[in-house]
Scaffold this active site. Structure first.
Site, PDB file in Angstrom:
ATOM      1  N   HIS A 193       2.692 -18.941   9.173  1.00 36.37           N
ATOM      2  CA  HIS A 193       3.970 -18.756   8.497  1.00 36.37           C
ATOM      3  C   HIS A 193       3.897 -19.308   7.079  1.00 36.37           C
ATOM      4  CE1 HIS A 193       4.265 -22.839  10.365  1.00 36.37           C
ATOM      5  NE2 HIS A 193       4.708 -23.151   9.176  1.00 36.37           N
ATOM      6  N   ASN A 210       0.862  -1.177   0.000  1.00 41.88           N
ATOM      7  CA  ASN A 210       0.000   0.000   0.000  1.00 41.88           C
ATOM      8  C   ASN A 210       0.900   1.228   0.000  1.00 41.88           C
ATOM      9  OD1 ASN A 210      -2.827  -1.031   0.192  1.00 41.88           O
ATOM     10  ND2 ASN A 210      -1.946  -2.081   1.961  1.00 41.88           N
ATOM     11  N   ARG A 242      -4.363 -13.942  16.746  1.00 45.48           N
ATOM     12  CA  ARG A 242      -3.367 -14.614  15.926  1.00 45.48           C
ATOM     13  C   ARG A 242      -4.048 -15.685  15.085  1.00 45.48           C
ATOM     14  NH1 ARG A 242      -0.759 -19.263  18.789  1.00 45.48           N
ATOM     15  NH2 ARG A 242      -2.423 -20.007  20.104  1.00 45.48           N
ATOM     16  N   GLU A 278       9.437 -20.603   8.014  1.00 47.96           N
ATOM     17  CA  GLU A 278      10.017 -21.873   8.452  1.00 47.96           C
ATOM     18  C   GLU A 278      11.000 -22.351   7.396  1.00 47.96           C
ATOM     19  OE1 GLU A 278       7.074 -24.861   9.260  1.00 47.96           O
ATOM     20  OE2 GLU A 278       8.561 -26.455   9.511  1.00 47.96           O
TER      21      GLU A 278
END
Lengths: 162, 162
Positions: free
Chosen positions: A105, A80, A101, A151
């Site tokens: 990932h 943006n 949350r 990860e």
């Protein structure tokens, strides 16, 4: 009639503060390549992927873009306009904090976990978890420039060790 | 030395409230298949993917799991045990709301956008945006059971129309 067996998991999108910083990270640190960008009036979407997934070598960006809907593993980074220089911008939530949350990932498989982590160290990458930390010795987690977790795991590891 | 040209964008993870509901959605509505689950003491991770990406047909789940680190486009759904029956659980943030919106969506390419959307309607899927709504006629957005956004776009569409 639509046949779901032809569907593909084409891409994952998240928002980034500064495309210069993020694209350098995903290209230089992780080895992806930006092959397309698509601008709206107040945002730009950048599309990156590992070139091996296009089914051909030495393709131009236009050729990659033409094939992009027939593959998996594309990362879309949404910028943006203005966040990169807005001192009031608080940054994006990685998805791993409260409240709410949800997103966790993305994960990258690498040729050799220890060698990859040494290379990340040489490049100044910030680790959330090194392989030798905690109980899961077969994975690492690094941070991208916005704080999203990535990860890292070896593509040749024994699946029984998970 | 680690060679990033061998890396792959292996998977994307997000958290889900109820695996029964979510796995049924990703299998029945989108056509993915769960091929592996991995349980910790208080969570279980479920791994799903489109079977076409395993490079072989009629593989067993164990064979798929053995190949999972050499492909892209895997979805990992993380279930923290108990959320499915906890009346105080407020649900996961999709990433598209304030504060801190960051994660955007995953995207699935389909054979025919209109036919796919008709099938989603028949299956009772909730739409965020139908193809005919707004200016972007070539895409739709549906919600998964946790409210994550899933972009739907045709794999045969003309890239110039984006």
């Amino acid at each position: 009639m639509s046949d779901p067996s032809t569907y593909k998991f084409n891409h994952t999108m998240f928002r980034i503060k500064d495309p210069k910083v993020s694209i350098e990270f995903y290209e230089k640190v992780l080895g992806m390549e930006k092959f397309k960008e698509s601008a709206g009036s107040d945002f730009t979407n950048f599309f990156l992927a590992f070139p091996s997934g296009f089914g051909g070598s030495n393709l131009s960006d236009d050729e990659k873009a033409a094939k992009m809907f027939n593959r998996e593993g594309i990362l879309e980074l949404c910028h943006n306009h203005g966040t990169e220089s807005d001192s009031n911008f608080k940054g994006y939530a990685s998805g791993n904090e409260e409240p709410g949350r949800g997103f966790g990932h993305i994960a990258i498989t690498v040729d050799d976990l220890d060698a990859a982590c040494k290379r990340f160290d040489d490049l100044g990458v910030k680790f959330k978890k090194r392989p030798e930390e905690g109980r899961m010795r077969h994975i690492a987690f690094i941070y991208d420039p916005d704080g999203y977790w990535i990860e890292i795991l070896a593509n040749n590891r024994d699946v029984a060790h998970k």
